[in-house]
Design a protein around this motif. Structure first.
Motif, PDB file in Angstrom:
ATOM      1  N   THR A   1       0.884  -1.205  -0.146  1.00  0.00           N
ATOM      2  CA  THR A   1       0.051  -0.026  -0.031  1.00  0.00           C
ATOM      3  C   THR A   1       1.026   1.043   0.037  1.00  0.00           C
ATOM      4  O   THR A   1       1.695   1.313   0.759  1.00  0.00           O
ATOM      5  N   ILE A   2       0.524   2.258  -0.899  1.00  0.00           N
ATOM      6  CA  ILE A   2       1.492   3.552  -1.098  1.00  0.00           C
ATOM      7  C   ILE A   2       0.751   4.503  -1.445  1.00  0.00           C
ATOM      8  O   ILE A   2      -0.350   4.402  -1.989  1.00  0.00           O
ATOM      9  N   ASP A   3       1.319   5.639  -1.191  1.00  0.00           N
ATOM     10  CA  ASP A   3       0.649   6.937  -1.588  1.00  0.00           C
ATOM     11  C   ASP A   3       0.906   7.470  -2.881  1.00  0.00           C
ATOM     12  O   ASP A   3       2.335   7.220  -3.026  1.00  0.00           O
ATOM     13  N   SER A   4       0.104   7.643  -3.823  1.00  0.00           N
ATOM     14  CA  SER A   4       0.631   8.016  -4.998  1.00  0.00           C
ATOM     15  C   SER A   4       0.003   9.287  -5.702  1.00  0.00           C
ATOM     16  O   SER A   4      -1.361   9.574  -5.471  1.00  0.00           O
ATOM     17  N   LEU A   5       0.748  10.153  -6.331  1.00  0.00           N
ATOM     18  CA  LEU A   5      -0.029  11.355  -6.926  1.00  0.00           C
ATOM     19  C   LEU A   5      -0.831  11.051  -8.037  1.00  0.00           C
ATOM     20  O   LEU A   5      -0.473   9.970  -8.832  1.00  0.00           O
ATOM     21  N   LEU A   6      -1.903  11.666  -8.002  1.00  0.00           N
ATOM     22  CA  LEU A   6      -3.043  11.235  -9.104  1.00  0.00           C
ATOM     23  C   LEU A   6      -2.576  11.893 -10.275  1.00  0.00           C
ATOM     24  O   LEU A   6      -1.458  12.936 -10.254  1.00  0.00           O
ATOM     25  N   PRO A   7      -3.193  11.611 -11.411  1.00  0.00           N
ATOM     26  CA  PRO A   7      -2.485  12.192 -12.713  1.00  0.00           C
ATOM     27  C   PRO A   7      -2.472  13.791 -12.781  1.00  0.00           C
ATOM     28  O   PRO A   7      -3.178  14.652 -12.532  1.00  0.00           O
ATOM     29  N   THR A   8      -1.361  14.300 -13.211  1.00  0.00           N
ATOM     30  CA  THR A   8      -0.700  15.543 -13.192  1.00  0.00           C
ATOM     31  C   THR A   8      -0.115  15.733 -14.393  1.00  0.00           C
ATOM     32  O   THR A   8       0.637  15.259 -15.381  1.00  0.00           O
ATOM     33  N   ALA A   9      -0.674  17.250 -15.010  1.00  0.00           N
ATOM     34  CA  ALA A   9      -0.017  17.759 -16.314  1.00  0.00           C
ATOM     35  C   ALA A   9       1.110  18.327 -16.156  1.00  0.00           C
ATOM     36  O   ALA A   9       1.548  18.883 -15.230  1.00  0.00           O
ATOM     37  N   GLY A  10       2.174  18.155 -17.149  1.00  0.00           N
ATOM     38  CA  GLY A  10       3.215  18.768 -17.241  1.00  0.00           C
ATOM     39  C   GLY A  10       4.156  18.753 -16.285  1.00  0.00           C
ATOM     40  O   GLY A  10       4.803  19.513 -15.462  1.00  0.00           O
ATOM     41  N   PHE A  11       4.247  17.398 -15.869  1.00  0.00           N
ATOM     42  CA  PHE A  11       4.959  16.990 -14.713  1.00  0.00           C
ATOM     43  C   PHE A  11       6.568  17.549 -14.501  1.00  0.00           C
ATOM     44  O   PHE A  11       6.911  17.835 -13.332  1.00  0.00           O
TER      45      PHE A  11
ATOM     46  N   GLU B   1       5.395  24.058  -1.476  1.00  0.00           N
ATOM     47  CA  GLU B   1       6.516  23.615  -1.603  1.00  0.00           C
ATOM     48  C   GLU B   1       6.609  22.502  -2.655  1.00  0.00           C
ATOM     49  O   GLU B   1       5.720  21.932  -3.173  1.00  0.00           O
ATOM     50  N   PRO B   2       8.126  22.381  -3.121  1.00  0.00           N
ATOM     51  CA  PRO B   2       8.463  21.505  -4.040  1.00  0.00           C
ATOM     52  C   PRO B   2       7.957  19.985  -3.787  1.00  0.00           C
ATOM     53  O   PRO B   2       7.954  19.692  -2.514  1.00  0.00           O
ATOM     54  N   LEU B   3       7.362  19.374  -4.820  1.00  0.00           N
ATOM     55  CA  LEU B   3       7.070  18.079  -4.576  1.00  0.00           C
ATOM     56  C   LEU B   3       7.912  17.020  -5.317  1.00  0.00           C
ATOM     57  O   LEU B   3       7.814  15.766  -4.751  1.00  0.00           O
ATOM     58  N   GLN B   4       8.516  17.099  -6.219  1.00  0.00           N
ATOM     59  CA  GLN B   4       9.192  16.187  -7.011  1.00  0.00           C
ATOM     60  C   GLN B   4      10.259  15.345  -6.073  1.00  0.00           C
ATOM     61  O   GLN B   4      10.151  14.110  -6.424  1.00  0.00           O
ATOM     62  N   ARG B   5      10.953  16.018  -5.206  1.00  0.00           N
ATOM     63  CA  ARG B   5      11.820  15.452  -4.520  1.00  0.00           C
ATOM     64  C   ARG B   5      11.048  14.383  -3.505  1.00  0.00           C
ATOM     65  O   ARG B   5      11.884  13.755  -2.725  1.00  0.00           O
ATOM     66  N   GLN B   6       9.946  14.541  -3.232  1.00  0.00           N
ATOM     67  CA  GLN B   6       9.080  13.900  -2.165  1.00  0.00           C
ATOM     68  C   GLN B   6       8.868  12.553  -2.990  1.00  0.00           C
ATOM     69  O   GLN B   6       8.274  11.700  -2.304  1.00  0.00           O
TER      70      GLN B   6
ATOM     71  N   LYS C   1       7.372  20.527 -15.095  1.00  0.00           N
ATOM     72  CA  LYS C   1       7.416  21.914 -14.551  1.00  0.00           C
ATOM     73  C   LYS C   1       6.584  21.969 -13.411  1.00  0.00           C
ATOM     74  O   LYS C   1       6.027  22.983 -13.221  1.00  0.00           O
ATOM     75  N   LEU C   2       6.116  20.892 -12.691  1.00  0.00           N
ATOM     76  CA  LEU C   2       5.311  20.755 -11.771  1.00  0.00           C
ATOM     77  C   LEU C   2       5.489  21.628 -10.784  1.00  0.00           C
ATOM     78  O   LEU C   2       5.023  22.629 -10.289  1.00  0.00           O
ATOM     79  N   ASP C   3       7.190  21.615 -10.106  1.00  0.00           N
ATOM     80  CA  ASP C   3       7.404  22.428  -8.905  1.00  0.00           C
ATOM     81  C   ASP C   3       7.521  23.963  -9.391  1.00  0.00           C
ATOM     82  O   ASP C   3       7.460  24.712  -8.453  1.00  0.00           O
TER      83      ASP C   3
END
Length: 207
Positions: A167-177, A190-195, A179-181
């Motif tokens: 079981t794991i937490d997953s980001l839901l579909p995101t556009a333009g990943f 706060e920045p997300l990609q490093r998480q 350049k997300l941060d």
């Protein structure tokens, strides 16, 4: 527990006690009514969170409490919409930052269809600088996901079960990943990609 009920539980930790502001505006009665709705919303969530602490999120008692909270939210939403019809959206939301916050609070606890209906008005609050950018980003992302579209700011995630039962937490579909941060920075998030785990949309496991 349904997706809607799970979403309610995830909002509890972010709830803060409302402030009273009835005496500061031209329509004290309207401001007082908004205050009472905000206070009741906060109190109900404190009560249900106490149930979760005592019985757990997946208990029968928790399911019953969640259904009770849905009914309470529905009553508050109906009252808010009645105030809006009588006084108009500007009067309800331009009475001050706190009043605008009450409108947003009640709408984010409303059914998905109602949230989508009010999206243009919430956007107007944000553009008028009466709603924090992070709140608007969350509201917009939720509306996009509910329409089957990718979110813009990565505020929405879900718990999924991978093969072999993990079981794991997953980001839901995101556009333009890629350049997300950058987009999150413009909304004071706060920045997300490093998480996330490298090369995946899965959040890193906390130690």
């Amino acid at each position: 527990m349904t997706t809607r009920l799970l979403a309610i539980t995830m909002l509890l930790a972010a709830c803060t006690r409302p402030t009273q502001h009835a005496a500061r505006f031209a329509s004290p009665a309207l401001a007082a009514r908004l205050d009472s709705l905000s206070a009741a919303d906060w109190q109900d969530r404190q009560a249900i969170f106490a149930v979760f602490r005592q019985h757990g999120f997946k208990s029968t008692v928790a399911d019953t409490a969640n259904r009770w909270l849905l009914r309470q939210d529905a009553v508050r939403l109906a009252t808010f919409q009645q105030l809006e019809r009588h006084h108009g959206w500007p009067a309800v939301t331009q009475a001050g930052t706190e009043a605008a916050g009450t409108a947003f609070l009640l709408l984010q606890h409303a059914p998905d269809s109602v949230q989508l209906q009010y999206l243009p008005r919430v956007e107007a609050l944000y553009e008028a600088r009466r709603l924090p950018s992070a709140d608007y980003a969350t509201y917009l992302d939720r509306a996009l996901i509910n329409q089957g579209l990718p979110q813009q700011y990565g505020t929405q995630s879900a718990r999924v079960v991978r093969p072999f039962g993990e079981t794991i937490d997953s980001l839901l579909p995101t556009a333009g990943f890629d350049k997300l941060d950058e987009r999150r920075r413009t909304m004071k998030l706060e920045p997300l990609q490093r998480q996330l785990r490298p090369g995946t949309m899965y959040f890193k496991t906390k130690p």
